[in-house]
Design an enzyme around this catalytic site. Structure first.
Site, PDB file in Angstrom:
ATOM      1  N   LYS A  71       0.819  -1.216   0.000  1.00 52.58           N
ATOM      2  CA  LYS A  71       0.000   0.000   0.000  1.00 52.58           C
ATOM      3  C   LYS A  71       0.848   1.260   0.000  1.00 52.58           C
ATOM      4  CE  LYS A  71      -2.247   0.526   3.746  1.00 52.58           C
ATOM      5  NZ  LYS A  71      -1.239   1.408   4.414  1.00 52.58           N
ATOM      6  N   LYS A 105       7.242  -6.333  11.525  1.00 52.23           N
ATOM      7  CA  LYS A 105       6.599  -5.708  10.375  1.00 52.23           C
ATOM      8  C   LYS A 105       7.571  -4.909   9.508  1.00 52.23           C
ATOM      9  CE  LYS A 105       2.772  -2.569   9.244  1.00 52.23           C
ATOM     10  NZ  LYS A 105       3.534  -1.459   8.680  1.00 52.23           N
ATOM     11  N   PHE A 381       3.547  -8.968  -9.277  1.00 50.36           N
ATOM     12  CA  PHE A 381       4.739  -9.783  -9.028  1.00 50.36           C
ATOM     13  C   PHE A 381       5.099 -10.511 -10.320  1.00 50.36           C
ATOM     14  CE2 PHE A 381       3.546  -8.788  -4.825  1.00 50.36           C
ATOM     15  CZ  PHE A 381       4.594  -9.076  -3.962  1.00 50.36           C
TER      16      PHE A 381
END
Length: 556
Positions: A71, A105, A381
């Protein structure tokens, strides 16, 4: 392929005053933090009043998965692509928290060739905003406990202290502690708690305040405890507002940095979206709208959290109107939602894709409830097949959404031109009739139920008795017209992180409710969500290092 940190360290950054010129910002309007970072002065921000606003674009995503969605990478790459098309654009992002950087993260600077730089500075101390927020939060805590010890003239009930200390680090051992142990002079013994800085009401206030005066008004309204008679005690009652504001006087000013392609980026504030409202500051967003024709901003985690709070809290309070929303997904993440293990996501699997795409479908339906046009983009991808990409495109178009592929991670702005062109077409031809999900006057309980049923897809909401009692109490105290801020797992539309895809037949449980009176919303905590995360068994901190030349490695 080089790592994100290698790419960022090889970037040819421009002096920040050169970047500022692209937004018609003069050197005198900047407060420099070295050669590549600056804050915008209060005087300059005030001078922007009266200028017309540009177009506001929100970038959000499906529920995050271990497969990755990208994002922030898409947000940055889209801003870079706008620049390649000759558009005057600026990116508006949140600042990363230290906790995830050293946990699991990672940072929040984007990735590949769609990053904001200097990446290491942004992900670590940056301009000190989070340190100032942490200090202001803990100053208030210190003044509260000192007041209780020094005679407790306000009649504070030590068992009804609701203000928590904070730390911008994942440290589970501090979640529940006892303070004041030792001698009588060491304070009053009571149970206390720590939260991560990005869950503090101070960061929410900073991100919603218009200026210093508004900041002080909001700080004064913070409820820190309740008296024995049940009435609230505020930061203003403790005479803490002035000193807290003094710590925050620089932190309230938006930060200017740049992307790898030297696109301007305002990066300011950073409340988590799973436990707070998940948006960058109103001040930065409003300034960006005055400085550019197109503002690309983002909200944390999936659209069920970040986008909902951006639309129902930030836009409601700040009078903002988004002109379009970009929803980010990946084929890999959709297949993961369809039941494919992370190790098998590279292989074509249309069956799993069709099973998992229902997660994206629900987010599209949710965003359309706000009457804002939606553009769906797949962060591509290399192993994605033509059949998979074609299926997703057709699925989106059948639901009235424009669609574009994004390859900004590997190609930077060049890889986002298709998305930028589709977005520009949407902005030109599809009007936004934005409205919030619920009205101010709706009772708090019904607001929570509205978000749970209309956004999460729940059958209903169960409330613990204490949560129901608190809702009644907050309504009696005059907080009933506030929006609600749902604290929920980011991994599922439900409050159970294991329920992937588009779960049905579930009930959301609200176990705790409290008011952030200064920020202006009521927080409802669902499931097992934690306001102080912990480190994983093998934290990223084990792999981060700095060499003798001061070059950092291992940050991602």
């Amino acid at each position: 392929m080089k790592t994100d940190i290698q790419i960022s360290q090889e970037a040819k950054m421009q002096p920040i005053w050169e970047v500022a010129k692209k937004l018609d910002i003069a050197m005198d309007d900047l407060e420099l933090y070295g050669k590549y970072k600056a804050k915008l002065s209060d005087e300059f921000l005030e001078s922007l009043e009266g200028r017309p606003d540009g177009k506001l674009v929100l970038v959000t995503a499906i529920n995050p998965t271990p497969a990755g969605e990208g994002k922030t990478t898409t947000t940055v790459g889209l801003g870079e692509a706008m620049g390649k098309l000759g558009k005057k654009a600026v990116i508006a992002l949140r600042e990363p928290s230290l906790g995830p950087c050293f946990g699991i993260k990672g940072g929040a600077a984007g990735g590949g060739y769609a990053q904001v730089v200097p990446m290491e500075d942004l992900n670590l101390h940056f301009t000190g905003d989070f340190h100032a927020i942490t200090s202001a939060n803990n100053l208030l805590a210190a003044m509260l406990d000192n007041h209780i010890m020094q005679g407790n003239a306000l009649g504070i009930d030590p068992k009804q202290v609701v203000w928590k200390r904070c730390l911008d680090m994942n440290d589970r051992a501090l979640r529940n502690i006892v303070i004041g142990m030792g001698k009588k002079s060491d304070g009053v013994v009571r149970e206390d708690h720590f939260i991560i800085t990005v869950a503090s009401e101070i960061i929410a206030i900073l991100c919603l305040a218009d200026d210093i005066a508004d900041l002080k008004r909001r700080l004064g309204r913070i409820i820190v405890a309740y008296r024995y008679d049940g009435t609230p005690v505020t930061a203003a009652d403790l005479k803490a507002v002035g000193s807290m504001a003094a710590l925050l006087k620089d932190a309230i000013r938006p930060n200017l940095i740049q992307t790898i392609e030297n696109t301007p980026a305002l990066v300011h504030g950073g409340p988590f979206a799973n436990i707070a409202h998940g948006c960058n500051s109103v001040r930065a967003t409003k300034a960006a709208l005055k400085l550019a024709d197109y503002v690309i901003t983002e909200a944390g985690f999936g659209a069920d959290l970040g986008a909902e709070k951006f639309l129902d809290i930030k836009c409601r309070m700040a009078g903002l109107k988004p002109d379009a929303i970009v929803l980010v997904a990946t084929v890999r993440a959709l297949k993961y939602n369809g039941g494919v293990p992370k190790t098998e996501l590279a292989a074509e699997n249309l069956t799993a894709l069709k099973a998992g795409i229902v997660n994206m479908e629900k987010h599209i339906e949710n965003l359309k409830q706000y009457d804002v046009p939606v553009v769906v983009t797949l962060n591509r991808f290399t192993e994605d097949t033509d059949a998979e990409l074609s299926y997703v495109e057709q699925f989106c178009r059948e639901r009235g959404c424009d669609f574009a592929l994004s390859e900004v991670w590997g190609k930077g702005g060049e890889g986002g031109i298709e998305l930028a062109e589709h977005l520009l077409d949407t902005l030109e031809n599809k009007p936004s009739n934005f409205h919030t999900l619920y009205p101010d006057e709706m009772p708090l309980k019904e607001k929570i139920e509205t978000v749970a049923t209309k956004i999460y897809g729940a059958d209903g909401v169960s409330f613990d008795p204490a949560a129901l009692a608190t809702l009644d109490r907050l309504t009696e105290l005059g907080f009933g017209n506030m929006p609600v801020c749902m604290a929920k797992t980011q991994y599922s539309l439900s409050d159970d992180p294991k329920k992937l895809g588009r779960p049905t037949g579930f009930t959301v449980n609200v176990r705790e409710v409290y008011v952030s009176a200064g920020a202006g919303f009521v927080v409802a905590i669902t499931g097992t969500i934690m306001t102080m995360p912990g480190l994983p068994k093998s934290p990223a901190a084990e792999r981060i290092d700095v060499n003798e030349e001061g070059k950092i490695d291992g940050l991602f």
